[in-house]
Design a protein around this motif. Structure first.
Motif, PDB file in Angstrom:
ATOM      1  N   THR A 242     114.194  10.244  31.764  1.00 35.33           N
ATOM      2  CA  THR A 242     114.623  11.283  32.690  1.00 35.33           C
ATOM      3  C   THR A 242     114.712  10.701  34.087  1.00 35.33           C
ATOM      4  N   LEU A 243     115.847  10.915  34.740  1.00 36.19           N
ATOM      5  CA  LEU A 243     116.057  10.519  36.132  1.00 36.19           C
ATOM      6  C   LEU A 243     116.128  11.795  36.950  1.00 36.19           C
ATOM      7  N   GLU A 244     115.334  11.849  37.999  1.00 35.50           N
ATOM      8  CA  GLU A 244     115.354  13.016  38.874  1.00 35.50           C
ATOM      9  C   GLU A 244     115.381  12.563  40.319  1.00 35.50           C
ATOM     10  N   ILE A 245     116.067  13.346  41.144  1.00 35.75           N
ATOM     11  CA  ILE A 245     116.122  13.089  42.577  1.00 35.75           C
ATOM     12  C   ILE A 245     115.643  14.343  43.288  1.00 35.75           C
ATOM     13  N   PHE A 246     114.702  14.141  44.225  1.00 37.45           N
ATOM     14  CA  PHE A 246     114.131  15.239  45.003  1.00 37.45           C
ATOM     15  C   PHE A 246     114.394  14.987  46.478  1.00 37.45           C
ATOM     16  N   ASN A 247     114.648  16.058  47.236  1.00 33.25           N
ATOM     17  CA  ASN A 247     114.783  15.897  48.680  1.00 33.25           C
ATOM     18  C   ASN A 247     113.389  15.884  49.314  1.00 33.25           C
ATOM     19  N   ILE A 248     113.328  15.736  50.622  1.00 37.20           N
ATOM     20  CA  ILE A 248     112.055  15.599  51.326  1.00 37.20           C
ATOM     21  C   ILE A 248     111.186  16.848  51.190  1.00 37.20           C
ATOM     22  N   ARG A 249     111.784  17.979  50.918  1.00 39.65           N
ATOM     23  CA  ARG A 249     111.033  19.230  50.755  1.00 39.65           C
ATOM     24  C   ARG A 249     110.536  19.431  49.330  1.00 39.65           C
ATOM     25  N   GLY A 250     110.837  18.480  48.449  1.00 39.13           N
ATOM     26  CA  GLY A 250     110.386  18.568  47.069  1.00 39.13           C
ATOM     27  C   GLY A 250     111.320  19.321  46.147  1.00 39.13           C
ATOM     28  N   LYS A 251     112.478  19.730  46.649  1.00 37.96           N
ATOM     29  CA  LYS A 251     113.445  20.444  45.815  1.00 37.96           C
ATOM     30  C   LYS A 251     114.245  19.436  44.995  1.00 37.96           C
TER      31      LYS A 251
ATOM     32  N   VAL B 129     117.267  17.942  43.349  1.00 35.53           N
ATOM     33  CA  VAL B 129     118.698  18.047  43.591  1.00 35.53           C
ATOM     34  C   VAL B 129     119.513  17.464  42.453  1.00 35.53           C
ATOM     35  N   TYR B 130     118.862  16.741  41.531  1.00 30.28           N
ATOM     36  CA  TYR B 130     119.569  16.196  40.384  1.00 30.28           C
ATOM     37  C   TYR B 130     118.580  15.900  39.261  1.00 30.28           C
ATOM     38  N   ARG B 131     119.020  16.127  38.021  1.00 31.87           N
ATOM     39  CA  ARG B 131     118.222  15.787  36.842  1.00 31.87           C
ATOM     40  C   ARG B 131     119.166  15.365  35.733  1.00 31.87           C
ATOM     41  N   LYS B 132     118.873  14.240  35.110  1.00 30.04           N
ATOM     42  CA  LYS B 132     119.674  13.739  33.995  1.00 30.04           C
ATOM     43  C   LYS B 132     118.735  13.161  32.954  1.00 30.04           C
ATOM     44  N   VAL B 133     118.903  13.576  31.687  1.00 32.00           N
ATOM     45  CA  VAL B 133     118.092  13.048  30.596  1.00 32.00           C
ATOM     46  C   VAL B 133     118.993  12.203  29.710  1.00 32.00           C
ATOM     47  N   PHE B 134     118.560  10.979  29.456  1.00 29.73           N
ATOM     48  CA  PHE B 134     119.252  10.088  28.532  1.00 29.73           C
ATOM     49  C   PHE B 134     118.442  10.078  27.241  1.00 29.73           C
ATOM     50  N   HIS B 135     118.987  10.677  26.175  1.00 26.97           N
ATOM     51  CA  HIS B 135     118.255  10.819  24.919  1.00 26.97           C
ATOM     52  C   HIS B 135     118.317   9.568  24.056  1.00 26.97           C
ATOM     53  N   ASN B 136     119.391   8.835  24.100  1.00 23.58           N
ATOM     54  CA  ASN B 136     119.592   7.676  23.222  1.00 23.58           C
ATOM     55  C   ASN B 136     119.698   6.394  24.035  1.00 23.58           C
ATOM     56  N   ILE B 137     118.629   6.011  24.661  1.00 21.27           N
ATOM     57  CA  ILE B 137     118.626   4.816  25.486  1.00 21.27           C
ATOM     58  C   ILE B 137     117.678   3.797  24.846  1.00 21.27           C
ATOM     59  N   GLU B 138     118.146   2.594  24.672  1.00 21.97           N
ATOM     60  CA  GLU B 138     117.364   1.531  24.034  1.00 21.97           C
ATOM     61  C   GLU B 138     116.501   0.802  25.063  1.00 21.97           C
ATOM     62  N   ALA B 139     115.514   0.051  24.573  1.00 24.68           N
ATOM     63  CA  ALA B 139     114.690  -0.771  25.461  1.00 24.68           C
ATOM     64  C   ALA B 139     115.586  -1.775  26.181  1.00 24.68           C
ATOM     65  N   GLY B 140     115.276  -2.059  27.445  1.00 25.39           N
ATOM     66  CA  GLY B 140     116.056  -3.013  28.220  1.00 25.39           C
ATOM     67  C   GLY B 140     116.127  -2.619  29.678  1.00 25.39           C
TER      68      GLY B 140
END
Length: 109
Positions: free
Chosen positions: A53-62, A64-75
């Motif tokens: 899971t990749l998430e980006i938060f602004n300085i206030r903790g909100k 602003v983006y979330r992306k889940v990669f379900h099929n990602i291999e080691a690397g």
């Protein structure tokens, strides 16, 4: 969960770097350039094939983006964020398994 107004969910590209051996679930998390405008490269490595899971938060903790990669291999991987956000400080979080790594970055327009 909803994104903050004005943020686009289709701003990520995922590119594997290589098949190197990694010893912890999330390691070598880097964000560059820092400060950035408007593109930010986020690179990290994972040790096992688990959802990431990749998430980006602004300085206030909100979030602003979330992306889940379900099929990602080691690397190792690079991700490009083509930001439509406003100038400010952002926190990049990468979660794999039960480990989360975080980096601070600044967007200057």
């Amino acid at each position: 969960a909803q994104l903050a107004p004005g943020y686009d969910e289709d701003i990520w590209n995922i590119t594997p770097i290589d098949n190197e051996l990694v010893v912890s679930p999330v390691s070598q998390l880097n964000c560059y350039p820092n400060p950035f405008n408007p593109d930010l490269t986020i690179s990290f490595s994972i040790a096992e094939a688990v959802p990431v899971t990749l998430e980006i938060f602004n300085i206030r903790g909100k979030r602003v983006y979330r992306k889940v990669f379900h099929n990602i291999e080691a690397g190792s991987y690079n991700h490009i964020w083509h930001s439509t956000a406003t100038t400010g400080i952002y926190f990049i979080e990468v979660t794999s398994g039960n480990q989360t790594s975080c980096r601070k970055t600044t967007l200057l327009k």
